[in-house]
Design a protein around this motif. Structure first.
Motif, PDB file in Angstrom:
ATOM      1  N   GLY A  62      -7.044 -56.762  23.794  1.00 19.74           N
ATOM      2  CA  GLY A  62      -5.794 -56.076  23.448  1.00 19.74           C
ATOM      3  C   GLY A  62      -5.247 -56.533  22.120  1.00 19.74           C
ATOM      4  O   GLY A  62      -4.803 -55.742  21.298  1.00 19.74           O
ATOM      5  N   PHE A  63      -5.289 -57.836  21.885  1.00 19.46           N
ATOM      6  CA  PHE A  63      -4.782 -58.355  20.621  1.00 19.46           C
ATOM      7  C   PHE A  63      -5.661 -57.905  19.463  1.00 19.46           C
ATOM      8  O   PHE A  63      -5.171 -57.646  18.373  1.00 19.46           O
ATOM      9  N   SER A  64      -6.948 -57.792  19.716  1.00 17.32           N
ATOM     10  CA  SER A  64      -7.865 -57.344  18.675  1.00 17.32           C
ATOM     11  C   SER A  64      -7.544 -55.907  18.277  1.00 17.32           C
ATOM     12  O   SER A  64      -7.539 -55.560  17.098  1.00 17.32           O
ATOM     13  N   GLY A  65      -7.273 -55.073  19.273  1.00 16.75           N
ATOM     14  CA  GLY A  65      -6.924 -53.679  18.983  1.00 16.75           C
ATOM     15  C   GLY A  65      -5.622 -53.572  18.214  1.00 16.75           C
ATOM     16  O   GLY A  65      -5.499 -52.779  17.277  1.00 16.75           O
ATOM     17  N   GLN A  66      -4.641 -54.381  18.590  1.00 16.79           N
ATOM     18  CA  GLN A  66      -3.362 -54.371  17.877  1.00 16.79           C
ATOM     19  C   GLN A  66      -3.547 -54.836  16.441  1.00 16.79           C
ATOM     20  O   GLN A  66      -2.963 -54.290  15.502  1.00 16.79           O
ATOM     21  N   GLY A  67      -4.357 -55.874  16.263  1.00 14.13           N
ATOM     22  CA  GLY A  67      -4.596 -56.388  14.914  1.00 14.13           C
ATOM     23  C   GLY A  67      -5.291 -55.367  14.043  1.00 14.13           C
ATOM     24  O   GLY A  67      -4.971 -55.214  12.867  1.00 14.13           O
ATOM     25  N   LYS A  68      -6.246 -54.659  14.613  1.00 15.01           N
ATOM     26  CA  LYS A  68      -6.989 -53.649  13.861  1.00 15.01           C
ATOM     27  C   LYS A  68      -6.050 -52.518  13.430  1.00 15.01           C
ATOM     28  O   LYS A  68      -6.091 -52.050  12.286  1.00 15.01           O
ATOM     29  N   GLU A  69      -5.187 -52.081  14.345  1.00 16.14           N
ATOM     30  CA  GLU A  69      -4.231 -51.001  14.037  1.00 16.14           C
ATOM     31  C   GLU A  69      -3.241 -51.455  12.965  1.00 16.14           C
ATOM     32  O   GLU A  69      -2.915 -50.715  12.032  1.00 16.14           O
ATOM     33  N   SER A  70      -2.744 -52.680  13.080  1.00 16.32           N
ATOM     34  CA  SER A  70      -1.810 -53.208  12.101  1.00 16.32           C
ATOM     35  C   SER A  70      -2.466 -53.301  10.725  1.00 16.32           C
ATOM     36  O   SER A  70      -1.858 -52.973   9.702  1.00 16.32           O
ATOM     37  N   PHE A  71      -3.715 -53.754  10.682  1.00 18.93           N
ATOM     38  CA  PHE A  71      -4.443 -53.853   9.425  1.00 18.93           C
ATOM     39  C   PHE A  71      -4.588 -52.473   8.786  1.00 18.93           C
ATOM     40  O   PHE A  71      -4.403 -52.303   7.584  1.00 18.93           O
ATOM     41  N   LYS A  72      -4.885 -51.452   9.596  1.00 22.95           N
ATOM     42  CA  LYS A  72      -5.043 -50.088   9.086  1.00 22.95           C
ATOM     43  C   LYS A  72      -3.722 -49.571   8.521  1.00 22.95           C
ATOM     44  O   LYS A  72      -3.683 -48.962   7.448  1.00 22.95           O
ATOM     45  N   GLN A  73      -2.617 -49.842   9.231  1.00 21.41           N
ATOM     46  CA  GLN A  73      -1.310 -49.385   8.754  1.00 21.41           C
ATOM     47  C   GLN A  73      -0.946 -50.064   7.437  1.00 21.41           C
ATOM     48  O   GLN A  73      -0.399 -49.431   6.534  1.00 21.41           O
ATOM     49  N   ASN A  74      -1.248 -51.345   7.322  1.00 20.56           N
ATOM     50  CA  ASN A  74      -0.947 -52.056   6.082  1.00 20.56           C
ATOM     51  C   ASN A  74      -1.782 -51.529   4.919  1.00 20.56           C
ATOM     52  O   ASN A  74      -1.302 -51.446   3.792  1.00 20.56           O
ATOM     53  N   ARG A  75      -3.028 -51.184   5.173  1.00 18.86           N
ATOM     54  CA  ARG A  75      -3.864 -50.613   4.114  1.00 18.86           C
ATOM     55  C   ARG A  75      -3.336 -49.251   3.685  1.00 18.86           C
ATOM     56  O   ARG A  75      -3.393 -48.897   2.510  1.00 18.86           O
ATOM     57  N   ASP A  76      -2.812 -48.468   4.644  1.00 15.12           N
ATOM     58  CA  ASP A  76      -2.265 -47.156   4.306  1.00 15.12           C
ATOM     59  C   ASP A  76      -1.030 -47.281   3.413  1.00 15.12           C
ATOM     60  O   ASP A  76      -0.724 -46.377   2.638  1.00 15.12           O
ATOM     61  N   LEU A  77      -0.317 -48.383   3.509  1.00 16.79           N
ATOM     62  CA  LEU A  77       0.866 -48.577   2.675  1.00 16.79           C
ATOM     63  C   LEU A  77       0.505 -48.774   1.204  1.00 16.79           C
ATOM     64  O   LEU A  77       1.333 -48.571   0.332  1.00 16.79           O
ATOM     65  N   ARG A  78      -0.722 -49.179   0.929  1.00 13.50           N
ATOM     66  CA  ARG A  78      -1.136 -49.405  -0.457  1.00 13.50           C
ATOM     67  C   ARG A  78      -1.309 -48.112  -1.224  1.00 13.50           C
ATOM     68  O   ARG A  78      -1.328 -48.118  -2.447  1.00 13.50           O
ATOM     69  N   ILE A  79      -1.433 -46.993  -0.528  1.00 18.79           N
ATOM     70  CA  ILE A  79      -1.657 -45.718  -1.199  1.00 18.79           C
ATOM     71  C   ILE A  79      -0.422 -45.371  -2.030  1.00 18.79           C
ATOM     72  O   ILE A  79       0.705 -45.414  -1.541  1.00 18.79           O
TER      73      ILE A  79
END
Length: 86
Positions: free
Chosen positions: A6-23
């Motif tokens: 569960g924590f791995s899935g949350q971390g992966k989603e958070s990482f994706k959201q943070n990368r989207d902010l760089r756009i």
């Protein structure tokens, strides 16, 4: 219990959201709310006069409300005092 999964899935989603902010965001030239024409001096002056009149009206309204509140408190105080004396 999910444990690390569960924590791995949350971390992966958070990482994706943070990368989207760089756009990068689109520039202001693409802003649909920006005025596309220059405002003439005559038009700006007429709007300025309207704003001054609106501000005076608002100040007059606020002063009226303040007087009504003080009058209400005064009448309440007089009523309480009259009832206390009786």
């Amino acid at each position: 219990m999910t444990g690390g999964i569960g924590f791995s899935g949350q971390g992966k989603e958070s990482f994706k959201q943070n990368r989207d902010l760089r756009i990068a965001r689109p520039g202001l030239k693409d802003n649909p709310y920006a005025p596309h024409k220059k405002v003439s001096t005559k038009e700006a002056n007429s709007k300025f006069d309207e704003l001054k009149a609106w501000k005076k009206e608002e100040e007059k309204h606020k002063k009226h409300i303040k007087i009504m509140v003080y009058l209400g408190f005064f009448l309440l105080l007089i009523t309480v005092l009259v009832l206390a004396v009786m």
